[in-house]
Design an enzyme around this catalytic site. Structure first.
Site, mmCIF file in Angstrom:
data_model
loop_
_atom_site.group_PDB
_atom_site.id
_atom_site.type_symbol
_atom_site.label_atom_id
_atom_site.label_comp_id
_atom_site.label_asym_id
_atom_site.label_seq_id
_atom_site.Cartn_x
_atom_site.Cartn_y
_atom_site.Cartn_z
ATOM 1 N N HIS A 135 0.805 -1.233 0.000
ATOM 2 C CA HIS A 135 0.000 0.000 0.000
ATOM 3 C C HIS A 135 0.839 1.285 0.000
ATOM 4 O O HIS A 135 0.548 2.233 0.737
ATOM 5 C CB HIS A 135 -0.956 0.003 1.186
ATOM 6 C CG HIS A 135 -2.014 -1.061 1.142
ATOM 7 N ND1 HIS A 135 -2.497 -1.599 -0.028
ATOM 8 C CD2 HIS A 135 -2.701 -1.696 2.149
ATOM 9 C CE1 HIS A 135 -3.430 -2.506 0.260
ATOM 10 N NE2 HIS A 135 -3.563 -2.591 1.562
ATOM 11 N N HIS A 207 -9.601 2.172 0.364
ATOM 12 C CA HIS A 207 -9.546 1.044 1.291
ATOM 13 C C HIS A 207 -10.658 1.112 2.342
ATOM 14 O O HIS A 207 -10.408 0.921 3.532
ATOM 15 C CB HIS A 207 -8.162 1.022 1.959
ATOM 16 C CG HIS A 207 -7.695 -0.332 2.380
ATOM 17 N ND1 HIS A 207 -8.303 -1.056 3.381
ATOM 18 C CD2 HIS A 207 -6.675 -1.098 1.937
ATOM 19 C CE1 HIS A 207 -7.666 -2.194 3.536
ATOM 20 N NE2 HIS A 207 -6.673 -2.255 2.672
ATOM 21 N N GLU A 338 -11.549 -3.788 -2.839
ATOM 22 C CA GLU A 338 -10.663 -2.755 -3.388
ATOM 23 C C GLU A 338 -10.502 -2.966 -4.888
ATOM 24 O O GLU A 338 -9.980 -3.987 -5.326
ATOM 25 C CB GLU A 338 -9.299 -2.836 -2.705
ATOM 26 C CG GLU A 338 -9.357 -2.665 -1.204
ATOM 27 C CD GLU A 338 -8.214 -3.393 -0.522
ATOM 28 O OE1 GLU A 338 -7.048 -3.010 -0.709
ATOM 29 O OE2 GLU A 338 -8.487 -4.366 0.209
#
Ligand code: BGC
Length: 373
Positions: A135, A207, A338
């Site tokens: 991420h 997210h 996602e």
């Protein structure tokens, strides 16, 4: 005595003035967007914006991490509650929860061994998930302050951020715009655009963790999920795709027809944390997944232009993080859907490319729609 009561009167009057002036921290920026000051991070002002539509649906977004902090909708009985994990104040986010509601970048999900090559150049990224990069690294786009511009006329907020060349190891200055719009059809539209001055991988997503019951005391194991994907990308022990595109047919990843999430989760070691290869018929916004919950009667539809969907069943939540009202957030208290390119694409030439070159325009759209079944 008279003097004391006079002074008391004055104090009470001042107190009344104080509370009367407090709401001025709420600045109405447009009919559909209001904001309050939420604190300061890295010397920059952080605000909390509220987007409201004609049905009274309310989505709150902060320019810290571009985080969707709450999404309040009515259930089948008309009771309103928040259907995403989030906190009432900035401090909850500064404690680094696992990406609750945030914009993720420069690369959503994992890059194996925190490294990739472009032509002959090797790039080393932060290894913030064991050996892997996750991420966007130690300080991804979920932990930076975005510039924010609320719309004058619609329930829309434009966030911009310049990610500098070398940030978290990535090449190129990447100029990013994310536009969040709450429509009167109860959809939250997310439009991501970016441009670079050096070739770089880009994979932006949001997210948000959903629990359609609006109460984290219920797990999402009884939610029903449908995903329009014939294939998924199996992973190794480090959650890096092996490269195989595996048919879901008849196994625990087969969500072509709706299934309860808890029905086959025991057959998936660690729980669902996998990228689904979406069945696309065009490059346009298409319905790719539907989540529904019979307790509240709510339904979430996910539309995207992206080729993949990471279904994460909140496996690593363990009760250690508490909601703003003190409820522990247990395993499977919420899930993420996602929309993205496939994990580790920079090291998997067989996957759709995530490289953005100078002169090209990155543009993806995702829409979450929450209505009653
Ligand atoms: C990843 C999970 C990770 C979670 C929170 C998801 O997108 O797939 O493996 O634990 O984000 O960081």
């Amino acid at each position: 005595m008279k003097k004391i009561s006079w002074m008391l009167g004055l104090v009470l009057m001042l107190a009344a003035c104080q509370s009367a002036t407090e709401p001025t921290t709420e600045t109405t920026t447009s009919k559909a967007v209001s904001s309050i000051n939420w604190g300061t991070v890295d010397g920059k002002e952080v605000k909390l914006y509220t987007l409201t539509n004609k049905n009274g649906v309310e989505v709150k977004i902060t320019n810290y991490g571009g985080i969707v902090t709450s999404w309040i909708t009515a259930d089948k009985k008309g009771n309103k509650s928040n259907v995403v994990l989030g906190f009432d104040s900035l401090s909850g986010y500064l404690a680094k929860p696992p990406y609750f509601g945030a914009i993720i970048g420069r690369y959503g999900n994992r890059i194996g061994n925190a490294t990739f090559k472009i032509d002959t150049a090797t790039y080393q990224l932060a290894a913030n998930d064991g050996k892997q990069h996750l991420h966007g690294g130690n300080k991804g786009y979920d932990k930076v302050v975005w510039d924010a511009q609320p719309s004058d006329s619609t329930a829309s907020l434009t966030l911009t951020y310049l990610s500098k060349d070398g940030e978290e190891g990535y090449p190129g200055n990447l100029s990013i715009t994310v536009v969040y719009t709450l429509t009167d059809a109860d959809e939250l539209l997310m439009e991501y655009s970016a441009e670079t001055d050096k070739t770089t991988p880009v994979n932006l997503t949001n997210h948000s963790y959903f629990n359609l019951t609006g109460d984290v005391a219920n797990t999402i194991l009884s939610h029903q999920l449908q995903v329009h994907a014939d294939k998924y990308t199996p992973v190794d022990a480090g959650l890096i795709p092996t490269g195989e595109l595996k048919a879901v047919k008849d196994g625990p990843f087969d969500f072509l027809q709706p299934h309860q999430i808890g029905e086959r989760i025991a057959q998936v070691p660690g729980g669902y944390d996998h990228n689904f290869v979406l069945n696309r018929t065009s490059a346009d916004l298409e319905l790719v997944a539907t989540l529904s919950d019979s307790i509240s009667g709510r339904k979430l539809e996910v539309y995207t232009t992206e080729p993949g969907l990471q279904f994460y069943s909140g496996n690593f939540l363990d009760g250690s993080i508490k909601t703003s009202s003190g409820q522990p957030i247990q395993q499977h208290a919420a899930l993420c859907l996602e929309t993205q390119h496939f994990p580790d694409s920079p090291n998997k030439p067989e996957f759709p490319s995530t490289l953005l070159k100078p002169g090209e325009k990155y543009h993806t759209v995702t829409k979450y729609k929450i209505t009653l079944q």
